[in-house]
Scaffold this motif. Sequence first.
Motif, PDB file in Angstrom:
ATOM      1  N   LEU A  34      67.981  17.611  25.584  1.00  0.00           N
ATOM      2  CA  LEU A  34      66.528  17.754  25.580  1.00  0.00           C
ATOM      3  C   LEU A  34      65.913  17.169  26.844  1.00  0.00           C
ATOM      4  O   LEU A  34      64.950  17.722  27.393  1.00  0.00           O
ATOM      5  N   GLU A  35      66.461  16.065  27.305  1.00  0.00           N
ATOM      6  CA  GLU A  35      65.996  15.443  28.559  1.00  0.00           C
ATOM      7  C   GLU A  35      66.174  16.400  29.729  1.00  0.00           C
ATOM      8  O   GLU A  35      65.280  16.538  30.569  1.00  0.00           O
ATOM      9  N   LEU A  36      67.306  17.073  29.806  1.00  0.00           N
ATOM     10  CA  LEU A  36      67.530  18.044  30.876  1.00  0.00           C
ATOM     11  C   LEU A  36      66.539  19.200  30.792  1.00  0.00           C
ATOM     12  O   LEU A  36      66.048  19.680  31.819  1.00  0.00           O
ATOM     13  N   MET A  37      66.222  19.650  29.586  1.00  0.00           N
ATOM     14  CA  MET A  37      65.271  20.749  29.443  1.00  0.00           C
ATOM     15  C   MET A  37      63.870  20.328  29.891  1.00  0.00           C
ATOM     16  O   MET A  37      63.174  21.096  30.564  1.00  0.00           O
ATOM     17  N   VAL A  38      63.456  19.127  29.556  1.00  0.00           N
ATOM     18  CA  VAL A  38      62.151  18.638  29.998  1.00  0.00           C
ATOM     19  C   VAL A  38      62.127  18.475  31.514  1.00  0.00           C
ATOM     20  O   VAL A  38      61.127  18.802  32.173  1.00  0.00           O
ATOM     21  N   ASN A  39      63.231  17.992  32.091  1.00  0.00           N
ATOM     22  CA  ASN A  39      63.304  17.886  33.544  1.00  0.00           C
ATOM     23  C   ASN A  39      63.193  19.256  34.205  1.00  0.00           C
ATOM     24  O   ASN A  39      62.573  19.390  35.266  1.00  0.00           O
ATOM     25  N   ALA A  40      63.768  20.277  33.605  1.00  0.00           N
ATOM     26  CA  ALA A  40      63.655  21.631  34.147  1.00  0.00           C
ATOM     27  C   ALA A  40      62.209  22.111  34.132  1.00  0.00           C
ATOM     28  O   ALA A  40      61.743  22.742  35.095  1.00  0.00           O
ATOM     29  N   VAL A  41      61.490  21.820  33.073  1.00  0.00           N
ATOM     30  CA  VAL A  41      60.081  22.199  33.004  1.00  0.00           C
ATOM     31  C   VAL A  41      59.278  21.469  34.077  1.00  0.00           C
ATOM     32  O   VAL A  41      58.386  22.052  34.716  1.00  0.00           O
ATOM     33  N   ILE A  42      59.590  20.216  34.311  1.00  0.00           N
ATOM     34  CA  ILE A  42      58.895  19.445  35.346  1.00  0.00           C
ATOM     35  C   ILE A  42      59.192  20.026  36.728  1.00  0.00           C
ATOM     36  O   ILE A  42      58.286  20.158  37.572  1.00  0.00           O
ATOM     37  N   VAL A  43      60.441  20.384  36.997  1.00  0.00           N
ATOM     38  CA  VAL A  43      60.791  20.985  38.285  1.00  0.00           C
ATOM     39  C   VAL A  43      60.050  22.312  38.464  1.00  0.00           C
ATOM     40  O   VAL A  43      59.511  22.599  39.545  1.00  0.00           O
ATOM     41  N   THR A  52      51.455  27.399  44.800  1.00  0.00           N
ATOM     42  CA  THR A  52      50.087  27.925  44.663  1.00  0.00           C
ATOM     43  C   THR A  52      49.047  27.123  45.439  1.00  0.00           C
ATOM     44  O   THR A  52      48.230  27.709  46.144  1.00  0.00           O
ATOM     45  N   SER A  53      49.039  25.818  45.305  1.00  0.00           N
ATOM     46  CA  SER A  53      48.007  25.029  45.985  1.00  0.00           C
ATOM     47  C   SER A  53      48.537  23.642  46.343  1.00  0.00           C
ATOM     48  O   SER A  53      48.224  22.661  45.661  1.00  0.00           O
ATOM     49  N   PRO A  54      49.312  23.543  47.419  1.00  0.00           N
ATOM     50  CA  PRO A  54      49.889  22.244  47.780  1.00  0.00           C
ATOM     51  C   PRO A  54      48.857  21.245  48.296  1.00  0.00           C
ATOM     52  O   PRO A  54      49.129  20.052  48.320  1.00  0.00           O
ATOM     53  N   GLU A  55      47.667  21.722  48.691  1.00  0.00           N
ATOM     54  CA  GLU A  55      46.656  20.800  49.206  1.00  0.00           C
ATOM     55  C   GLU A  55      45.910  20.051  48.111  1.00  0.00           C
ATOM     56  O   GLU A  55      45.299  19.023  48.365  1.00  0.00           O
ATOM     57  N   ARG A  56      45.979  20.529  46.895  1.00  0.00           N
ATOM     58  CA  ARG A  56      45.296  19.868  45.776  1.00  0.00           C
ATOM     59  C   ARG A  56      46.231  18.860  45.125  1.00  0.00           C
ATOM     60  O   ARG A  56      47.437  19.052  45.071  1.00  0.00           O
ATOM     61  N   THR A  57      45.668  17.799  44.576  1.00  0.00           N
ATOM     62  CA  THR A  57      46.489  16.732  43.992  1.00  0.00           C
ATOM     63  C   THR A  57      46.636  16.848  42.478  1.00  0.00           C
ATOM     64  O   THR A  57      47.361  16.051  41.884  1.00  0.00           O
ATOM     65  N   ASP A  58      45.972  17.801  41.866  1.00  0.00           N
ATOM     66  CA  ASP A  58      46.063  17.889  40.401  1.00  0.00           C
ATOM     67  C   ASP A  58      47.469  18.253  39.935  1.00  0.00           C
ATOM     68  O   ASP A  58      47.899  17.838  38.865  1.00  0.00           O
ATOM     69  N   GLY A  59      48.224  18.995  40.708  1.00  0.00           N
ATOM     70  CA  GLY A  59      49.616  19.295  40.356  1.00  0.00           C
ATOM     71  C   GLY A  59      50.493  18.061  40.384  1.00  0.00           C
ATOM     72  O   GLY A  59      51.348  17.880  39.522  1.00  0.00           O
ATOM     73  N   GLN A  60      50.264  17.205  41.364  1.00  0.00           N
ATOM     74  CA  GLN A  60      51.024  15.955  41.438  1.00  0.00           C
ATOM     75  C   GLN A  60      50.716  15.062  40.246  1.00  0.00           C
ATOM     76  O   GLN A  60      51.617  14.444  39.673  1.00  0.00           O
ATOM     77  N   VAL A  61      49.447  14.997  39.876  1.00  0.00           N
ATOM     78  CA  VAL A  61      49.053  14.183  38.721  1.00  0.00           C
ATOM     79  C   VAL A  61      49.682  14.738  37.449  1.00  0.00           C
ATOM     80  O   VAL A  61      50.179  13.974  36.603  1.00  0.00           O
ATOM     81  N   LEU A  62      49.689  16.055  37.300  1.00  0.00           N
ATOM     82  CA  LEU A  62      50.296  16.671  36.123  1.00  0.00           C
ATOM     83  C   LEU A  62      51.791  16.340  36.036  1.00  0.00           C
ATOM     84  O   LEU A  62      52.299  16.013  34.960  1.00  0.00           O
ATOM     85  N   VAL A  63      52.483  16.406  37.165  1.00  0.00           N
ATOM     86  CA  VAL A  63      53.913  16.090  37.179  1.00  0.00           C
ATOM     87  C   VAL A  63      54.133  14.627  36.822  1.00  0.00           C
ATOM     88  O   VAL A  63      55.032  14.288  36.045  1.00  0.00           O
ATOM     89  N   LEU A  64      53.311  13.726  37.366  1.00  0.00           N
ATOM     90  CA  LEU A  64      53.451  12.303  37.040  1.00  0.00           C
ATOM     91  C   LEU A  64      53.174  12.025  35.568  1.00  0.00           C
ATOM     92  O   LEU A  64      53.872  11.218  34.944  1.00  0.00           O
TER      93      LEU A  64
END
Length: 135
Positions: A34-43, A52-64
């Motif tokens: 299950l940990e590997l599957m969640v890591n795949a979703v995060i990747v 899509t939008s590397p200049e915005r920080t909301d994707g980084q916050v979502l990943v964190l």
Amino acid sequence: MMLETYLLLAAALFSVGLFGALSQQSVVMVMMGLELMVNAVIVAAATFWLHTSPERTDGQVLVLVAVTAMAVEMAMGFAVTTAIFRARDVDMVDMAADLADHSGPVDHSNHSNHGHHGDGGGHEHHGHHGDGDDR
């Protein structure tokens, strides 16, 4: 080319995790799948953010937030697994099927003897492991 490579990595991680979660009997090994599957979703989420939008920080916050939630979830899962193992000597998935029944001792007569750690063939554990609690 970068997008396809990272999505292929995410698909491989998810596939290995799914195989591990469905094919293993040990609770810890299922949790690792299950940990590997969640890591795949995060990747995959980080890849889509980068594409899509590397200049915005909301994707980084979502990943964190996803990594933090995963760490908390896995810590709680291992704590529950450890508590169940200490209380009932259950470390296999098929042995944990009767956890909803809190009324009495567990009968493992229809299961193989895997997972019993030198209990001399008895299937009931009445003693505690030095915690001083006589419930």
